[in-house]
Write an enzyme that holds these catalytic residues in place. Sequence first.
Site, mmCIF file in Angstrom:
data_model
loop_
_atom_site.group_PDB
_atom_site.id
_atom_site.type_symbol
_atom_site.label_atom_id
_atom_site.label_comp_id
_atom_site.label_asym_id
_atom_site.label_seq_id
_atom_site.Cartn_x
_atom_site.Cartn_y
_atom_site.Cartn_z
ATOM 1 N N THR A 30 -9.750 -0.789 -2.288
ATOM 2 C CA THR A 30 -8.615 -1.710 -2.153
ATOM 3 C C THR A 30 -7.410 -0.949 -1.595
ATOM 4 O O THR A 30 -7.233 0.238 -1.902
ATOM 5 C CB THR A 30 -8.286 -2.319 -3.531
ATOM 6 N N ASP A 85 -12.861 4.444 -0.496
ATOM 7 C CA ASP A 85 -11.620 3.888 -1.051
ATOM 8 C C ASP A 85 -10.445 4.782 -0.665
ATOM 9 O O ASP A 85 -10.636 5.951 -0.301
ATOM 10 C CB ASP A 85 -11.743 3.799 -2.589
ATOM 11 N N GLY A 86 -9.258 4.254 -0.747
ATOM 12 C CA GLY A 86 -8.042 5.035 -0.523
ATOM 13 C C GLY A 86 -7.586 5.696 -1.815
ATOM 14 O O GLY A 86 -8.272 5.647 -2.838
ATOM 15 N N ASP A 88 -3.615 7.150 -3.849
ATOM 16 C CA ASP A 88 -2.165 7.384 -3.760
ATOM 17 C C ASP A 88 -1.874 8.879 -3.684
ATOM 18 O O ASP A 88 -0.917 9.287 -3.022
ATOM 19 C CB ASP A 88 -1.476 6.735 -4.957
ATOM 20 N N LYS A 98 -4.786 6.803 -8.433
ATOM 21 C CA LYS A 98 -5.008 5.523 -7.775
ATOM 22 C C LYS A 98 -4.335 4.422 -8.591
ATOM 23 O O LYS A 98 -3.887 4.654 -9.700
ATOM 24 C CB LYS A 98 -6.516 5.238 -7.645
ATOM 25 N N GLY A 99 -4.285 3.244 -7.993
ATOM 26 C CA GLY A 99 -3.744 2.098 -8.724
ATOM 27 C C GLY A 99 -2.461 1.553 -8.147
ATOM 28 O O GLY A 99 -1.888 0.601 -8.683
ATOM 29 N N GLY A 101 -2.215 -0.263 -5.797
ATOM 30 C CA GLY A 101 -2.495 -1.666 -5.465
ATOM 31 C C GLY A 101 -2.980 -2.464 -6.660
ATOM 32 O O GLY A 101 -3.504 -3.570 -6.504
ATOM 33 N N GLU A 107 -11.725 -0.425 -9.299
ATOM 34 C CA GLU A 107 -11.996 0.718 -8.418
ATOM 35 C C GLU A 107 -12.722 1.825 -9.187
ATOM 36 O O GLU A 107 -13.658 2.444 -8.671
ATOM 37 C CB GLU A 107 -10.690 1.266 -7.849
HETATM 38 C C1 5RP Z 1 -5.249 0.377 -5.041
HETATM 39 C C2 5RP Z 1 -5.340 1.820 -4.726
HETATM 40 C C3 5RP Z 1 -5.181 2.204 -3.299
HETATM 41 O O1 5RP Z 1 -6.339 2.840 -2.868
HETATM 42 C C4 5RP Z 1 -4.020 3.128 -3.184
HETATM 43 O O2 5RP Z 1 -2.859 2.473 -3.710
HETATM 44 C C5 5RP Z 1 -3.751 3.536 -1.728
HETATM 45 O O3 5RP Z 1 -3.353 2.411 -0.998
HETATM 46 P P1 5RP Z 1 -2.966 2.524 0.533
HETATM 47 O O4 5RP Z 1 -4.208 2.875 1.263
HETATM 48 O O5 5RP Z 1 -2.445 1.152 0.874
HETATM 49 O O6 5RP Z 1 -1.888 3.581 0.650
HETATM 50 O O7 5RP Z 1 -5.569 2.658 -5.552
HETATM 51 O O8 5RP Z 1 -5.268 0.141 -6.423
#
Ligand code: 5RP
Length: 236
Positions: A30, A85-86, A88, A98-99, A101, A107
């Site tokens: 996400t 996954d991405g 932070d 993470k988190g 989003g 996740e």
């Molecule tokens: C969502 C997450 C995302 O992977 C994290 O916030 C990175 O988001 P982005 O790719 O928009 O910088 O953990 O819960």
Amino acid sequence: MTDSAASLKRAAAVRALDFVEDGMKLGLGTGSTAEAFLDVLAPRIKGGLSIVGVPTSEKTAQKARTLGIPLSTLDQMGELDLTVDGADEADRAFNLIKGGGAALLREKIVAASSKRMVVIADGSKLVNRLGKYPLPIEVAAFGHLSTARRIGLRLAAFGYAKPAVTQRMKDGEAVTTDGGNVIYDAALGSIGDAPALAAALSGIPGVVDHGLFIGLATALVIAREGGTEVIEAAAG
Ligand code: 5RP
């Protein structure tokens, strides 16, 4: 998002395609970088690649459906081959925050159900020490103020002097997760021992989960202007 940020996310996403093989069961992360991965995955599927995705949020599920990416549920799929996954923040020991989003619980469940987890990010996310990004903590809505107080006490006992533990709000409303929980963000500045902090937070009643991902990521794909670096954990 600037054009350059978007193109770095896309570069990381394209490189992550190298980890995807025909027939895989894929966890789909996400966030904006994970969405860039969906954007580059979809044409491969149209070109004949066969995968089934398990989304980590309703938002990701919606986008994947729009792009024609076949989806299933984690319980139908069982163990997944790979999650992309991405994050932070990530360090070179493969610990993550993470988190951002608000999807950290799903996740983490999906990543933990995967043989491998590839994290895609631009270079700003790779840090020497985690903690500059406020740590998201998912808390049951029932008694959340009381849980937040106990999170603060536990963090203080852990050596963080009066850390700000703030409920995440958007447009004046409490942010709620796909699971109906609320999110608190703990401003820690610097996390010395991420595995110990992760265990301490997991032991607090009312904490559903937190954004420290320990021992889950197996590769980091880090895109910078000069090129994309892949950092892989030693096998075993
Ligand atoms: C969502 C997450 C995302 O992977 C994290 O916030 C990175 O988001 P982005 O790719 O928009 O910088 O953990 O819960």
